[in-house]
Design an enzyme around this catalytic site. Structure first.
Site, PDB file in Angstrom:
ATOM      1  N   ASN A   9     114.735  84.471  29.269  1.00  0.00           N
ATOM      2  CA  ASN A   9     114.139  85.401  28.308  1.00  0.00           C
ATOM      3  C   ASN A   9     113.244  86.318  29.124  1.00  0.00           C
ATOM      4  O   ASN A   9     112.147  85.930  29.508  1.00  0.00           O
ATOM      5  CB  ASN A   9     113.335  84.629  27.252  1.00  0.00           C
ATOM      6  CG  ASN A   9     112.581  85.566  26.321  1.00  0.00           C
ATOM      7  OD1 ASN A   9     112.792  86.792  26.346  1.00  0.00           O
ATOM      8  ND2 ASN A   9     111.695  85.012  25.507  1.00  0.00           N
ATOM      9  N   TRP A  10     113.765  87.516  29.398  1.00  0.00           N
ATOM     10  CA  TRP A  10     113.025  88.434  30.278  1.00  0.00           C
ATOM     11  C   TRP A  10     111.797  89.021  29.582  1.00  0.00           C
ATOM     12  O   TRP A  10     110.953  89.616  30.231  1.00  0.00           O
ATOM     13  CB  TRP A  10     113.938  89.564  30.741  1.00  0.00           C
ATOM     14  CG  TRP A  10     115.078  89.152  31.629  1.00  0.00           C
ATOM     15  CD1 TRP A  10     115.387  87.891  32.077  1.00  0.00           C
ATOM     16  CD2 TRP A  10     116.070  90.031  32.195  1.00  0.00           C
ATOM     17  NE1 TRP A  10     116.505  87.936  32.878  1.00  0.00           N
ATOM     18  CE2 TRP A  10     116.949  89.229  32.966  1.00  0.00           C
ATOM     19  CE3 TRP A  10     116.316  91.406  32.130  1.00  0.00           C
ATOM     20  CZ2 TRP A  10     118.033  89.776  33.656  1.00  0.00           C
ATOM     21  CZ3 TRP A  10     117.389  91.952  32.811  1.00  0.00           C
ATOM     22  CH2 TRP A  10     118.245  91.136  33.568  1.00  0.00           C
ATOM     23  N   LYS A  11     111.707  88.873  28.264  1.00  0.00           N
ATOM     24  CA  LYS A  11     110.602  89.466  27.489  1.00  0.00           C
ATOM     25  C   LYS A  11     110.520  90.970  27.797  1.00  0.00           C
ATOM     26  O   LYS A  11     111.552  91.589  28.041  1.00  0.00           O
ATOM     27  CB  LYS A  11     109.300  88.712  27.766  1.00  0.00           C
ATOM     28  CG  LYS A  11     109.475  87.191  27.562  1.00  0.00           C
ATOM     29  CD  LYS A  11     108.193  86.425  27.531  1.00  0.00           C
ATOM     30  CE  LYS A  11     108.504  84.933  27.341  1.00  0.00           C
ATOM     31  NZ  LYS A  11     107.303  84.114  27.205  1.00  0.00           N
ATOM     32  N   HIS A  97     110.995  83.699  18.294  1.00  0.00           N
ATOM     33  CA  HIS A  97     110.093  83.381  19.406  1.00  0.00           C
ATOM     34  C   HIS A  97     108.646  83.430  18.907  1.00  0.00           C
ATOM     35  O   HIS A  97     108.294  84.266  18.077  1.00  0.00           O
ATOM     36  CB  HIS A  97     110.303  84.369  20.556  1.00  0.00           C
ATOM     37  CG  HIS A  97     109.676  83.899  21.825  1.00  0.00           C
ATOM     38  ND1 HIS A  97     108.320  83.994  22.054  1.00  0.00           N
ATOM     39  CD2 HIS A  97     110.202  83.286  22.912  1.00  0.00           C
ATOM     40  CE1 HIS A  97     108.046  83.461  23.233  1.00  0.00           C
ATOM     41  NE2 HIS A  97     109.172  83.030  23.774  1.00  0.00           N
ATOM     42  N   GLU A  99     106.103  84.590  20.197  1.00  0.00           N
ATOM     43  CA  GLU A  99     105.447  85.890  20.403  1.00  0.00           C
ATOM     44  C   GLU A  99     105.795  86.847  19.270  1.00  0.00           C
ATOM     45  O   GLU A  99     104.969  87.667  18.863  1.00  0.00           O
ATOM     46  CB  GLU A  99     105.849  86.452  21.779  1.00  0.00           C
ATOM     47  CG  GLU A  99     105.181  85.658  22.894  1.00  0.00           C
ATOM     48  CD  GLU A  99     105.927  85.587  24.209  1.00  0.00           C
ATOM     49  OE1 GLU A  99     106.881  86.369  24.415  1.00  0.00           O
ATOM     50  OE2 GLU A  99     105.563  84.717  25.032  1.00  0.00           O
ATOM     51  N   GLU A 169     109.700  75.359  22.028  1.00  0.00           N
ATOM     52  CA  GLU A 169     108.762  75.989  22.953  1.00  0.00           C
ATOM     53  C   GLU A 169     107.332  75.786  22.457  1.00  0.00           C
ATOM     54  O   GLU A 169     106.858  76.557  21.617  1.00  0.00           O
ATOM     55  CB  GLU A 169     109.044  77.490  23.055  1.00  0.00           C
ATOM     56  CG  GLU A 169     110.433  77.830  23.536  1.00  0.00           C
ATOM     57  CD  GLU A 169     110.498  79.213  24.179  1.00  0.00           C
ATOM     58  OE1 GLU A 169     110.978  79.282  25.308  1.00  0.00           O
ATOM     59  OE2 GLU A 169     110.043  80.192  23.569  1.00  0.00           O
ATOM     60  N   GLY A 175     103.902  80.448  29.492  1.00  0.00           N
ATOM     61  CA  GLY A 175     103.212  81.353  30.409  1.00  0.00           C
ATOM     62  C   GLY A 175     101.871  80.830  30.894  1.00  0.00           C
ATOM     63  O   GLY A 175     101.095  81.567  31.489  1.00  0.00           O
ATOM     64  N   SER A 215     106.840  77.253  30.698  1.00  0.00           N
ATOM     65  CA  SER A 215     106.508  76.987  32.105  1.00  0.00           C
ATOM     66  C   SER A 215     107.536  76.094  32.788  1.00  0.00           C
ATOM     67  O   SER A 215     107.192  75.260  33.635  1.00  0.00           O
ATOM     68  CB  SER A 215     105.097  76.386  32.232  1.00  0.00           C
ATOM     69  OG  SER A 215     104.135  77.293  31.722  1.00  0.00           O
ATOM     70  N   GLY A 236     111.101  81.885  30.740  1.00  0.00           N
ATOM     71  CA  GLY A 236     110.423  83.181  30.754  1.00  0.00           C
ATOM     72  C   GLY A 236     110.200  83.646  32.184  1.00  0.00           C
ATOM     73  O   GLY A 236     111.106  84.149  32.844  1.00  0.00           O
ATOM     74  N   GLY A 237     108.984  83.457  32.678  1.00  0.00           N
ATOM     75  CA  GLY A 237     108.586  83.975  33.995  1.00  0.00           C
ATOM     76  C   GLY A 237     109.578  83.678  35.108  1.00  0.00           C
ATOM     77  O   GLY A 237     109.899  84.568  35.914  1.00  0.00           O
TER      78      GLY A 237
HETATM   79  P1  13P Z   1     107.485  80.878  30.412  1.00  0.00           P
HETATM   80  O1  13P Z   1     108.684  80.234  31.062  1.00  0.00           O
HETATM   81  O2  13P Z   1     107.021  82.117  31.135  1.00  0.00           O
HETATM   82  O3  13P Z   1     106.400  79.890  30.147  1.00  0.00           O
HETATM   83  O4  13P Z   1     107.991  81.408  28.994  1.00  0.00           O
HETATM   84  C1  13P Z   1     108.702  80.555  28.165  1.00  0.00           C
HETATM   85  C2  13P Z   1     109.249  81.339  27.038  1.00  0.00           C
HETATM   86  O5  13P Z   1     108.513  81.808  26.186  1.00  0.00           O
HETATM   87  C3  13P Z   1     110.707  81.556  26.990  1.00  0.00           C
HETATM   88  O6  13P Z   1     111.097  82.101  25.779  1.00  0.00           O
END
Ligand code: 13P
Length: 252
Positions: A9-11, A97, A99, A169, A175, A215, A236-237
């Protein structure tokens, strides 16, 4: 048998050229890897879908949008419909998600509509759920997660559930560098599978892929993925560098 999946998930990261380059690197690495035990998906910004689709082999790397509208078409300035997403050649959409729930006030009712729009347009859904730190600490987390799943998914038929992937999640792990322990994650994954079994029966529950997100990185993925109910990750990251992402893809 359910599939293992590792999805990035590149956000809101990368320009189009940067995203195209990253997608190419991921696709090349997946193509040359031997004996991968999971499907790989990249979840990219709307602006990148068409360009990324042109540089990946969709049979090797799936393509996901990170959202879609809860309406079919019309006067919804700035929105992107499920049909538009599907028309780029994407085959997945990430919905719910934390967010989007948190910053953009997406409600369970809206998510139910989005799930329906996605499925009606032939997209598979990666549906996210998870509790806040406060909900974990006050002990309401299992009810919160159950409610998110029931409220936005349990109107679906067993046949439709074959196109749903669930991602657990915990918000406090996203993050933050704070991963849920593999036992904490396994407990929730088993709980989710139990809810699916109660509603749809053992076969649907067994066949549903449940991902962990928060994470997740090459160093902790092997322990997480070794758990019986953890079928991969939503990353994510660590999905923003091909080498890190591939370190997770090869963790099975
Ligand atoms: P991180 O891997 O950066 O913690 O993000 C997880 C995430 O929200 C994937 O959708």
């Amino acid at each position: 048998m359910r599939k293992n999946i590792v999805a990035g998930n590149w956000k809101m990261n990368t320009t189009v050229p940067e995203g195209v380059q990253l997608a190419k690197e991921v696709c090349e690495a997946v193509s040359s890897a031997q004996g991968l035990k999971c499907d790989v998906i990249v979840g990219v910004p709307f602006t990148h879908l068409t360009a990324v689709r042109q540089v990946i082999d969709i049979n090797k790397v799936g393509l996901a949008a990170q959202n879609c509208a809860d309406h079919t078409s019309g006067a919804y300035t700035g929105e992107v419909s499920a049909a538009m997403v599907a028309s780029t050649g994407a085959n997945y959409v990430i919905l719910g998600h934390s967010e989007r729930r948190g910053y953009y006030n997406e409600t369970p009712e809206m998510l139910k509509e989005k799930v329906d729009m996605a499925l009606a347009n032939g997209l598979k859904v990666i549906f996210c759920c998870g509790e806040s730190l406060e909900e974990r600490e006050n002990g309401s987390f299992k009810e919160v997660i159950g409610g998110e799943i029931r409220d936005s998914l349990f109107h679906l038929t067993a046949e439709q559930m074959a196109n749903i992937v669930i991602a657990y999640e915990p918000i406090w792990a996203i993050g933050t560098g704070k991963t849920a322990t593999s036992d904490q994650a396994q407990e929730i994954h088993a709980l989710i599978r139990g809810l699916l079994a109660d509603k749809y029966g053992a076969q649907v529950a067994d066949d549903t892929t449940i991902l962990y997100g928060g994470s997740c990185k090459p160093s902790n993925a092997p322990e997480l993925f070794a758990k019986p109910d953890i079928d991969g990750g939503l990353i994510g990251g660590a999905s923003l560098k091909a080498a890190d992402f591939m370190g997770i893809v090869t963790a099975f």
